[in-house]
Write a protein that holds these residues in place. Sequence first.
Motif, PDB file in Angstrom:
ATOM      1  N   GLU A 118      -6.140  31.152  62.993  1.00  0.00           N
ATOM      2  CA  GLU A 118      -4.732  31.549  62.984  1.00  0.00           C
ATOM      3  C   GLU A 118      -3.974  30.895  64.134  1.00  0.00           C
ATOM      4  O   GLU A 118      -2.851  30.416  63.969  1.00  0.00           O
ATOM      5  N   LEU A 119      -4.600  30.834  65.300  1.00  0.00           N
ATOM      6  CA  LEU A 119      -3.916  30.360  66.501  1.00  0.00           C
ATOM      7  C   LEU A 119      -3.611  28.863  66.467  1.00  0.00           C
ATOM      8  O   LEU A 119      -2.660  28.413  67.107  1.00  0.00           O
ATOM      9  N   VAL A 120      -4.430  28.089  65.750  1.00  0.00           N
ATOM     10  CA  VAL A 120      -4.229  26.631  65.728  1.00  0.00           C
ATOM     11  C   VAL A 120      -3.376  26.184  64.543  1.00  0.00           C
ATOM     12  O   VAL A 120      -3.194  24.985  64.326  1.00  0.00           O
ATOM     13  N   ALA A 121      -2.827  27.119  63.774  1.00  0.00           N
ATOM     14  CA  ALA A 121      -2.220  26.788  62.482  1.00  0.00           C
ATOM     15  C   ALA A 121      -1.047  25.807  62.583  1.00  0.00           C
ATOM     16  O   ALA A 121      -0.962  24.850  61.797  1.00  0.00           O
ATOM     17  N   VAL A 122      -0.137  26.038  63.524  1.00  0.00           N
ATOM     18  CA  VAL A 122       1.119  25.281  63.525  1.00  0.00           C
ATOM     19  C   VAL A 122       0.915  23.768  63.637  1.00  0.00           C
ATOM     20  O   VAL A 122       1.510  23.005  62.863  1.00  0.00           O
ATOM     21  N   PRO A 123       0.094  23.255  64.562  1.00  0.00           N
ATOM     22  CA  PRO A 123      -0.098  21.798  64.617  1.00  0.00           C
ATOM     23  C   PRO A 123      -0.651  21.222  63.309  1.00  0.00           C
ATOM     24  O   PRO A 123      -0.329  20.085  62.950  1.00  0.00           O
ATOM     25  N   PHE A 124      -1.466  22.000  62.611  1.00  0.00           N
ATOM     26  CA  PHE A 124      -1.997  21.528  61.326  1.00  0.00           C
ATOM     27  C   PHE A 124      -0.910  21.543  60.254  1.00  0.00           C
ATOM     28  O   PHE A 124      -0.808  20.607  59.442  1.00  0.00           O
ATOM     29  N   TYR A 125      -0.110  22.599  60.225  1.00  0.00           N
ATOM     30  CA  TYR A 125       0.996  22.657  59.263  1.00  0.00           C
ATOM     31  C   TYR A 125       1.917  21.455  59.429  1.00  0.00           C
ATOM     32  O   TYR A 125       2.384  20.860  58.454  1.00  0.00           O
ATOM     33  N   ARG A 126       2.188  21.091  60.677  1.00  0.00           N
ATOM     34  CA  ARG A 126       3.133  20.017  60.947  1.00  0.00           C
ATOM     35  C   ARG A 126       2.579  18.645  60.563  1.00  0.00           C
ATOM     36  O   ARG A 126       3.311  17.663  60.558  1.00  0.00           O
ATOM     37  N   ARG A 127       1.296  18.598  60.259  1.00  0.00           N
ATOM     38  CA  ARG A 127       0.679  17.347  59.807  1.00  0.00           C
ATOM     39  C   ARG A 127       0.300  17.420  58.326  1.00  0.00           C
ATOM     40  O   ARG A 127      -0.495  16.613  57.849  1.00  0.00           O
ATOM     41  N   GLY A 128       0.853  18.414  57.643  1.00  0.00           N
ATOM     42  CA  GLY A 128       0.622  18.541  56.210  1.00  0.00           C
ATOM     43  C   GLY A 128      -0.786  18.965  55.843  1.00  0.00           C
ATOM     44  O   GLY A 128      -1.255  18.679  54.736  1.00  0.00           O
ATOM     45  N   MET A 129      -1.476  19.656  56.767  1.00  0.00           N
ATOM     46  CA  MET A 129      -2.868  20.044  56.541  1.00  0.00           C
ATOM     47  C   MET A 129      -2.944  21.538  56.273  1.00  0.00           C
ATOM     48  O   MET A 129      -2.490  22.353  57.083  1.00  0.00           O
ATOM     49  N   ASP A 130      -3.554  21.899  55.131  1.00  0.00           N
ATOM     50  CA  ASP A 130      -3.602  23.295  54.734  1.00  0.00           C
ATOM     51  C   ASP A 130      -4.795  24.002  55.378  1.00  0.00           C
ATOM     52  O   ASP A 130      -5.535  23.422  56.189  1.00  0.00           O
ATOM     53  N   LEU A 131      -4.991  25.267  54.986  1.00  0.00           N
ATOM     54  CA  LEU A 131      -6.052  26.078  55.583  1.00  0.00           C
ATOM     55  C   LEU A 131      -7.430  25.478  55.340  1.00  0.00           C
ATOM     56  O   LEU A 131      -8.292  25.494  56.228  1.00  0.00           O
ATOM     57  N   ARG A 132      -7.655  24.939  54.155  1.00  0.00           N
ATOM     58  CA  ARG A 132      -8.965  24.349  53.841  1.00  0.00           C
ATOM     59  C   ARG A 132      -9.281  23.192  54.778  1.00  0.00           C
ATOM     60  O   ARG A 132     -10.382  23.110  55.332  1.00  0.00           O
ATOM     61  N   ARG A 133      -8.317  22.322  54.998  1.00  0.00           N
ATOM     62  CA  ARG A 133      -8.538  21.173  55.889  1.00  0.00           C
ATOM     63  C   ARG A 133      -8.633  21.625  57.340  1.00  0.00           C
ATOM     64  O   ARG A 133      -9.361  21.034  58.141  1.00  0.00           O
ATOM     65  N   ARG A 134      -7.895  22.675  57.681  1.00  0.00           N
ATOM     66  CA  ARG A 134      -7.979  23.222  59.040  1.00  0.00           C
ATOM     67  C   ARG A 134      -9.388  23.719  59.324  1.00  0.00           C
ATOM     68  O   ARG A 134      -9.960  23.443  60.389  1.00  0.00           O
ATOM     69  N   ARG A 135      -9.966  24.446  58.378  1.00  0.00           N
ATOM     70  CA  ARG A 135     -11.334  24.940  58.557  1.00  0.00           C
ATOM     71  C   ARG A 135     -12.311  23.772  58.682  1.00  0.00           C
ATOM     72  O   ARG A 135     -13.234  23.802  59.500  1.00  0.00           O
ATOM     73  N   ALA A 136     -12.107  22.747  57.854  1.00  0.00           N
ATOM     74  CA  ALA A 136     -13.024  21.606  57.871  1.00  0.00           C
ATOM     75  C   ALA A 136     -13.009  20.901  59.225  1.00  0.00           C
ATOM     76  O   ALA A 136     -14.065  20.528  59.758  1.00  0.00           O
ATOM     77  N   VAL A 137     -11.817  20.723  59.800  1.00  0.00           N
ATOM     78  CA  VAL A 137     -11.709  20.057  61.107  1.00  0.00           C
ATOM     79  C   VAL A 137     -12.331  20.914  62.202  1.00  0.00           C
ATOM     80  O   VAL A 137     -13.084  20.416  63.050  1.00  0.00           O
ATOM     81  N   LEU A 138     -12.051  22.208  62.191  1.00  0.00           N
ATOM     82  CA  LEU A 138     -12.555  23.071  63.257  1.00  0.00           C
ATOM     83  C   LEU A 138     -14.053  23.314  63.157  1.00  0.00           C
ATOM     84  O   LEU A 138     -14.693  23.610  64.173  1.00  0.00           O
ATOM     85  N   ARG A 139     -14.616  23.234  61.951  1.00  0.00           N
ATOM     86  CA  ARG A 139     -16.071  23.406  61.834  1.00  0.00           C
ATOM     87  C   ARG A 139     -16.816  22.360  62.659  1.00  0.00           C
ATOM     88  O   ARG A 139     -17.908  22.620  63.170  1.00  0.00           O
TER      89      ARG A 139
END
Length: 249
Positions: A180-201
């Motif tokens: 939840e805390l890292v969401a905004v930088p990912f949103y601003r790069r067009g990256m959804d929750l699925r891609r956010r999880r993949a990067v953080l894993r």
Amino acid sequence: MRDFLTGVRMFGQGFAILLRSPRLLLIGALPAVLTALLLLGGLIFLAYRIDDLSALVTPFADDWAEGLRAAVRVAADVALFGAALVVGMLSFTALTLAVGGPFYEHIAEKVEDELGDGAGAVDLSWSRLLWLGLRDGVLLVLRALLFTLPLVVAGFVPVVGQTVVPVLLALVTGWFLALELVAVPFYRRGMDLRRRRAVLRRRRALALGLGVPASLLCAIPLAAILVLPVAYVGGVLVAREALRDARVT
């Protein structure tokens, strides 16, 4: 371990960044203050109507002797108010996140702009950020419940429930809060929750270094007033580090 400590350090850096911008710190404190006022108002209303509510839940005492009936209903008053107080304390962080999503997202966006080097970042409208935050927030809560509810049940198992389970709960809670805390930088790069999880894993320890201390500190009553805005700024730093690593590899 090094990545985890880096995440903790970035959480601390969030505090230093907000100290240099009191306006953002004030904006970040507003949601928690509003949530506290809402919960306080609910408790005051409950205290005003608690006699009626205790009578409603103890109809079996209607025909009892006056003294015994009064004792039972006083006990019901105390139990109802105590339960409401506990529920309010437990739900404080979740309510603050729900109320404060747009505030914290605004802080994260401003901090990232000030840091610069936001490769691929675009400005999103407030309504767009609100919709994305609400949608993904609901999904994260549902996913978190799938993991935390079995752990809560396991907490009643002797020995394991008092040793292993609290550690696992802290890790699970920290992971989902970090998402939840890292969401905004990912949103601003067009990256959804699925891609956010993949990067953080790929940098899970880094994410946990941010999420675990934030979730533990939020368990302290009213600490979320300061912790959540700090954690969102730390989330910008963690997200940029994880995204930079993803680009390199």
